[in-house]
Scaffold this motif. Structure first.
Motif, PDB file in Angstrom:
ATOM      1  N   PRO A  78       0.950  -1.170   0.055  1.00 46.85           N
ATOM      2  CA  PRO A  78      -0.008  -0.145  -0.025  1.00 46.85           C
ATOM      3  C   PRO A  78       0.795   1.239   0.240  1.00 46.85           C
ATOM      4  N   GLY A  80       0.410   5.537  -0.101  1.00 46.03           N
ATOM      5  CA  GLY A  80      -0.435   6.868   0.006  1.00 46.03           C
ATOM      6  C   GLY A  80       0.140   7.926  -0.910  1.00 46.03           C
ATOM      7  N   GLY A  81       0.500   9.027  -0.175  1.00 47.09           N
ATOM      8  CA  GLY A  81       1.122  10.262  -0.893  1.00 47.09           C
ATOM      9  C   GLY A  81       2.737   9.725  -1.298  1.00 47.09           C
ATOM     10  N   GLY A  82       3.269   8.796  -0.744  1.00 48.89           N
ATOM     11  CA  GLY A  82       4.696   8.372  -1.003  1.00 48.89           C
ATOM     12  C   GLY A  82       5.718   9.121  -0.416  1.00 48.89           C
ATOM     13  N   MET A  83       5.272   9.955   0.879  1.00 46.83           N
ATOM     14  CA  MET A  83       6.167  11.011   1.225  1.00 46.83           C
ATOM     15  C   MET A  83       7.282  10.373   2.302  1.00 46.83           C
ATOM     16  N   SER A  84       7.004   9.167   2.637  1.00 46.24           N
ATOM     17  CA  SER A  84       7.879   8.525   3.879  1.00 46.24           C
ATOM     18  C   SER A  84       9.210   8.119   2.935  1.00 46.24           C
ATOM     19  N   SER A 146       4.333  17.663   5.325  1.00 46.27           N
ATOM     20  CA  SER A 146       4.420  17.191   3.902  1.00 46.27           C
ATOM     21  C   SER A 146       2.855  17.136   3.614  1.00 46.27           C
ATOM     22  N   THR A 151      -0.962  11.632   2.793  1.00 50.69           N
ATOM     23  CA  THR A 151      -2.330  11.291   2.884  1.00 50.69           C
ATOM     24  C   THR A 151      -2.667  10.806   4.277  1.00 50.69           C
ATOM     25  N   SER A 155      -0.214   8.582   7.061  1.00 57.33           N
ATOM     26  CA  SER A 155      -0.030   9.227   8.118  1.00 57.33           C
ATOM     27  C   SER A 155      -0.284   8.579   9.412  1.00 57.33           C
ATOM     28  N   GLN A 158       1.716   5.290  10.034  1.00 56.30           N
ATOM     29  CA  GLN A 158       3.170   5.392  10.639  1.00 56.30           C
ATOM     30  C   GLN A 158       3.107   6.372  11.839  1.00 56.30           C
ATOM     31  N   SER A 160       2.341   9.930  11.996  1.00 56.39           N
ATOM     32  CA  SER A 160       3.019  11.019  11.812  1.00 56.39           C
ATOM     33  C   SER A 160       2.748  12.021  13.062  1.00 56.39           C
ATOM     34  N   VAL A 161       3.521  13.013  13.034  1.00 56.89           N
ATOM     35  CA  VAL A 161       3.701  14.116  14.071  1.00 56.89           C
ATOM     36  C   VAL A 161       3.748  15.391  13.346  1.00 56.89           C
ATOM     37  N   SER A 162       3.512  16.558  13.692  1.00 59.04           N
ATOM     38  CA  SER A 162       3.907  17.970  13.611  1.00 59.04           C
ATOM     39  C   SER A 162       2.373  18.823  13.921  1.00 59.04           C
ATOM     40  N   LYS A 223      -5.810   0.283   5.053  1.00 57.29           N
ATOM     41  CA  LYS A 223      -6.749   1.265   5.596  1.00 57.29           C
ATOM     42  C   LYS A 223      -7.820   1.478   4.337  1.00 57.29           C
TER      43      LYS A 223
HETATM   44  C1  LIG Z   1       9.315  17.348   3.014  1.00 55.74           C
HETATM   45  C2  LIG Z   1       8.673  16.363   3.997  1.00 55.74           C
HETATM   46  C3  LIG Z   1       8.163  16.629   5.177  1.00 55.74           C
HETATM   47  C4  LIG Z   1       7.743  15.864   6.246  1.00 55.74           C
HETATM   48  N1  LIG Z   1       7.284  16.067   7.170  1.00 55.74           N
HETATM   49  C5  LIG Z   1       6.833  15.213   8.216  1.00 55.74           C
HETATM   50  C6  LIG Z   1       6.225  15.721   9.465  1.00 55.74           C
HETATM   51  O1  LIG Z   1       6.221  16.809   9.598  1.00 55.74           O
HETATM   52  N2  LIG Z   1       6.010  14.903  10.308  1.00 55.74           N
HETATM   53  C7  LIG Z   1       5.916  13.359  10.078  1.00 55.74           C
HETATM   54  O2  LIG Z   1       5.494  12.452  10.939  1.00 55.74           O
HETATM   55  N3  LIG Z   1       6.544  12.906   8.714  1.00 55.74           N
HETATM   56  C8  LIG Z   1       6.985  13.949   8.112  1.00 55.74           C
HETATM   57  N4  LIG Z   1       7.565  13.468   6.622  1.00 55.74           N
HETATM   58  C9  LIG Z   1       7.279  12.071   6.527  1.00 55.74           C
HETATM   59  C10 LIG Z   1       6.023  11.550   5.623  1.00 55.74           C
HETATM   60  O3  LIG Z   1       5.793  12.540   4.690  1.00 55.74           O
HETATM   61  C11 LIG Z   1       5.001  11.680   6.779  1.00 55.74           C
HETATM   62  O4  LIG Z   1       5.234  10.476   7.602  1.00 55.74           O
HETATM   63  C12 LIG Z   1       3.504  11.237   6.073  1.00 55.74           C
HETATM   64  O5  LIG Z   1       2.623  10.992   6.959  1.00 55.74           O
HETATM   65  C13 LIG Z   1       3.500   9.928   5.126  1.00 55.74           C
HETATM   66  O6  LIG Z   1       2.214   9.996   4.419  1.00 55.74           O
HETATM   67  P1  LIG Z   1       2.006   9.248   2.872  1.00 55.74           P
HETATM   68  O7  LIG Z   1       0.427   9.563   2.677  1.00 55.74           O
HETATM   69  O8  LIG Z   1       2.819   9.852   2.038  1.00 55.74           O
HETATM   70  O9  LIG Z   1       2.572   7.992   3.246  1.00 55.74           O
HETATM   71  P2  LIG Z   1       3.430   6.813   2.498  1.00 55.74           P
HETATM   72  O10 LIG Z   1       4.725   7.248   2.382  1.00 55.74           O
HETATM   73  O11 LIG Z   1       2.576   6.475   0.989  1.00 55.74           O
HETATM   74  O12 LIG Z   1       3.331   5.430   2.964  1.00 55.74           O
HETATM   75  C14 LIG Z   1       3.523   5.418   4.536  1.00 55.74           C
HETATM   76  C15 LIG Z   1       3.345   4.089   5.081  1.00 55.74           C
HETATM   77  O13 LIG Z   1       2.055   3.949   5.281  1.00 55.74           O
HETATM   78  C16 LIG Z   1       1.641   2.811   4.513  1.00 55.74           C
HETATM   79  N5  LIG Z   1       0.340   2.989   3.799  1.00 55.74           N
HETATM   80  C17 LIG Z   1      -0.014   4.137   2.938  1.00 55.74           C
HETATM   81  N6  LIG Z   1      -1.338   4.121   2.915  1.00 55.74           N
HETATM   82  C18 LIG Z   1      -1.752   3.002   3.483  1.00 55.74           C
HETATM   83  C19 LIG Z   1      -3.413   2.547   3.787  1.00 55.74           C
HETATM   84  N7  LIG Z   1      -4.269   3.109   3.170  1.00 55.74           N
HETATM   85  N8  LIG Z   1      -3.356   1.524   4.338  1.00 55.74           N
HETATM   86  C20 LIG Z   1      -2.388   0.791   4.997  1.00 55.74           C
HETATM   87  N9  LIG Z   1      -1.075   1.247   4.939  1.00 55.74           N
HETATM   88  C21 LIG Z   1      -0.677   2.234   3.976  1.00 55.74           C
HETATM   89  C22 LIG Z   1       2.917   2.481   3.386  1.00 55.74           C
HETATM   90  O14 LIG Z   1       2.796   1.016   3.079  1.00 55.74           O
HETATM   91  C23 LIG Z   1       3.857   2.941   4.353  1.00 55.74           C
HETATM   92  O15 LIG Z   1       4.392   1.886   5.189  1.00 55.74           O
HETATM   93  C24 LIG Z   1       7.782  14.443   5.773  1.00 55.74           C
HETATM   94  C25 LIG Z   1       8.308  13.933   4.597  1.00 55.74           C
HETATM   95  C26 LIG Z   1       8.770  14.780   3.707  1.00 55.74           C
HETATM   96  C27 LIG Z   1       9.078  14.384   2.337  1.00 55.74           C
END
Ligand SMILES: Cc1cc2nc3c(=O)[nH]c(=O)nc-3n(C[C@H](O)[C@H](O)[C@H](O)COP(=O)(O)OP(=O)(O)OC[C@H]3O[C@@H](n4cnc5c(N)ncnc54)[C@H](O)[C@@H]3O)c2cc1C
Length: 534
Positions: A78, A80-84, A146, A151, A155, A158, A160-162, A223
């Motif tokens: 899975p 989401g936004g791919g930002m991890s 991010s 998404t 978040s 994993q 996420s915080v902020s 999810k």
């Molecule tokens: C510039 C920048 C700033 C950032 N700032 C923060 C910050 O302030 N705080 C912070 O905590 N992190 C931060 N991050 C890290 C990251 O962006 C965050 O943790 C964000 O919440 C990840 O969300 P995403 O949708 O991109 O998840 P993804 O990177 O796409 O996925 C994250 C994890 O969730 C899983 N996943 C995704 N969607 C689902 C679903 N529907 N069901 C089950 N599993 C799923 C994926 O397999 C992966 O393991 C930052 C990253 C960048 C590049």
């Protein structure tokens, strides 16, 4: 996004793709070489290349896609936004599909009587914030930095915080329930919304099944919907910034303020990062700079406070960034001016003896325009590659961790110089934890990921570099040693993915319970295999 016909993949994967055509429109089955490569990498690393990227638009399509994949023995990753950047969604096997949730992006229900919101996983934090703002409410945790791309599904997966996590904790603490698709396509419902006649207004009823899936790195299921608690927005927002001569002073002040439980969000920046790009508007171009200042004006609670803040920021200019100090920024919210002022007094009580108050340009900019593009963040202003890592330590162990980390960096000083690697750090507090985020930059070639995520007109700003395997390997090595240091200091990690060793030295009975849960929801280990170390 290319939707070219499914021509690039090998013949032995054709059956897998064909079966998805009965479930999804073919434009939502991506098989071009470029798409498959893009979805198989994150900011830092590259996984195996998947056979196809599936883009369901409903719970039914999601469940049917997962079932079709696992029935054919394919793994499902899975995204989401791919930002991890901890390999979270990176494929560990090639016989696999990525589930891209970004087209499951409906806000299902905003209920301001019962104070919850239900969303599909692909809703971004920016989209949610804009929808909730109109109704005068927000979720307690309301997004990572991010959040323009990140998404809700990613978040909460994993923790996420902020934004909001100063007093509301990580993303998982704002949840009231889930619908989760498991490996066989079943849908598990948690929280009060999970029962007959239930609405997702409350999380707890017996053991906390919602908590089981929050922070699971997507290892236990996907999810499909997420319900979160709502709270009314507080009208008084105040921002504060301090300079500190030493890490020790900054850490003591930020920890003391965190213990008061009053900040909505806070973040610290080390001297190296202050010199580089964080929040610097001139690197983002004049358009973004102007947008930020105007947003500060619009965010004021009345035209006069907005204008006063704009003038303050404009006068401070970017000089506040040009500091060789540690800076720390606090944002508080109050129901009225008196309650905000009482909290402000506490910040000053703890920070004035240790640091010096400076113009609040940085937090005012972030707070007014929280959903910044990635252009200025995921590469160093020179174009060097970027990757952070983090650990959350207890306040009493912060200084000893920092001292050990400083010693580790000293031992690598000449090698870093030789291999063109530099380091920096960011900090935040989330309830009773101090999040220490070491950041690396190194000269190396940009990946497809950067070229797609950074706006096309912005890319020429960056210098390009030759591949620097030695630098990249050094970053991997130092990250691993830092993770060991975090472990030594009893830290925890939020973005566990496939990088942080969750299972190391955990209580064996707890590990066995987690393995039993995984075996129940995913007996063949096909849902994000490798995530959480499972
Ligand atoms: C510039 C920048 C700033 C950032 N700032 C923060 C910050 O302030 N705080 C912070 O905590 N992190 C931060 N991050 C890290 C990251 O962006 C965050 O943790 C964000 O919440 C990840 O969300 P995403 O949708 O991109 O998840 P993804 O990177 O796409 O996925 C994250 C994890 O969730 C899983 N996943 C995704 N969607 C689902 C679903 N529907 N069901 C089950 N599993 C799923 C994926 O397999 C992966 O393991 C930052 C990253 C960048 C590049």
């Amino acid at each position: 996004m290319s939707d070219t016909a499914h021509a690039d993949i090998g013949s032995n994967s054709g059956a897998g793709v064909k079966q998805f055509e009965a479930i999804l429109d073919s434009s939502r089955i991506l098989t071009s070489e470029e798409d498959r490569a893009f979805y198989s990498q994150d900011i830092f690393n590259q996984g195996e290349t998947v056979q196809a990227v599936l883009q369901p638009t409903s719970v039914e399509e999601l469940a049917a896609s997962v079932k079709a994949a696992t029935s054919a023995g394919m793994a499902v990753f899975p995204r989401g936004g791919g930002m991890s950047y901890t390999d979270g969604y990176l494929p560990t096997v090639g016989n696999a599909v990525t589930i891209d949730t970004q087209k499951m992006n409906r806000i299902v229900e905003i209920n301001t009587d019962d104070m919850y919101v239900t969303v599909e996983p692909g809703v971004t934090w920016e989209e949610l914030d804009l929808a909730l703002k109109e109704k005068g409410v927000r979720t307690p945790f309301w997004g990572p930095f991010s959040g323009k791309f990140a998404t809700v599904g990613g978040s909460v997966t994993q923790n996420s915080v902020s934004y909001g996590s100063g007093d509301a904790g990580p993303a998982g603490d704002s949840l009231t329930g889930f619908e989760i698709v498991t490996a066989n396509g079943d849908v598990i419902k948690t929280g009060s919304g999970g029962g007959e006649h239930g609405k997702p207004f409350y999380r707890h009823f017996g053991p906390d099944l919602t908590g089981l899936f929050s922070g699971d790195a997507g290892a236990l299921g996907i999810k499909a919907t997420i319900s979160l608690r709502l709270m009314k927005r507080k009208p008084e927002v105040m921002c504060f910034s301090y300079n500190f001569d030493t890490f020790d002073a900054m850490g003591q002040a930020a920890s003391a303020v965190a213990r008061e439980g009053i900040v909505t969000e806070s973040f610290g920046i080390d001297p190296e990062l202050n010199k580089t790009n964080l929040g610097r508007t001139e690197n983002a171009g004049m358009g973004q700079a102007l947008k930020n200042v105007l947003a500060i004006g619009a965010a004021g609670r009345n035209p006069i406070s907005g204008l006063a803040q704009m003038i303050k920021v404009a006068m401070a200019g970017t000089s506040v960034f040009a500091t060789d100090k540690y800076t720390y920024h606090f944002i508080i919210e109050g129901h009225d001016a008196a309650s905000a002022s009482a909290q402000a007094k506490l910040i000053r009580k703890h920070c004035d003896p240790l640091g010096m108050e400076v113009p609040n340009t940085v937090p005012a900019t972030f707070r007014a325009n929280p959903w910044q593009p990635m252009n200025n963040i995921i590469l160093h202003p020179t174009g060097m590659r970027w990757v952070p890592c983090h650990g959350v330590v207890s306040f009493s162990r912060l200084q000893s961790f920092h001292d050990d980390l400083t010693a580790l960096y000293a031992s690598y000083e000449s090698e870093m110089q030789e291999k063109k690697v530099i380091k920096a750090a960011m900090f935040t507090t989330a309830m009773n934890g101090f999040l220490y985020e070491p950041v690396f930059y190194w000269e190396d070639n940009r990946e497809l990921f950067h070229n797609r995520v950074i706006d096309a007109e912005f890319l020429p700003v960056f210098q390009t570099f030759e591949t620097n395997m030695a630098g990249r390997e050094l970053v991997h090595k130092m990250k691993a040693e830092i993770i060991d240091l975090f472990h030594k200091h009893g830290a925890i990690h939020f973005q566990v993915g496939k990088v942080y060793p969750l299972l190391r030295n955990r209580n064996p009975a707890a590990v066995s319970l987690l393995r039993a849960v995984k075996a129940h929801v995913d007996p063949d280990n096909l849902i994000n295999p490798g995530a959480l170390g499972l």
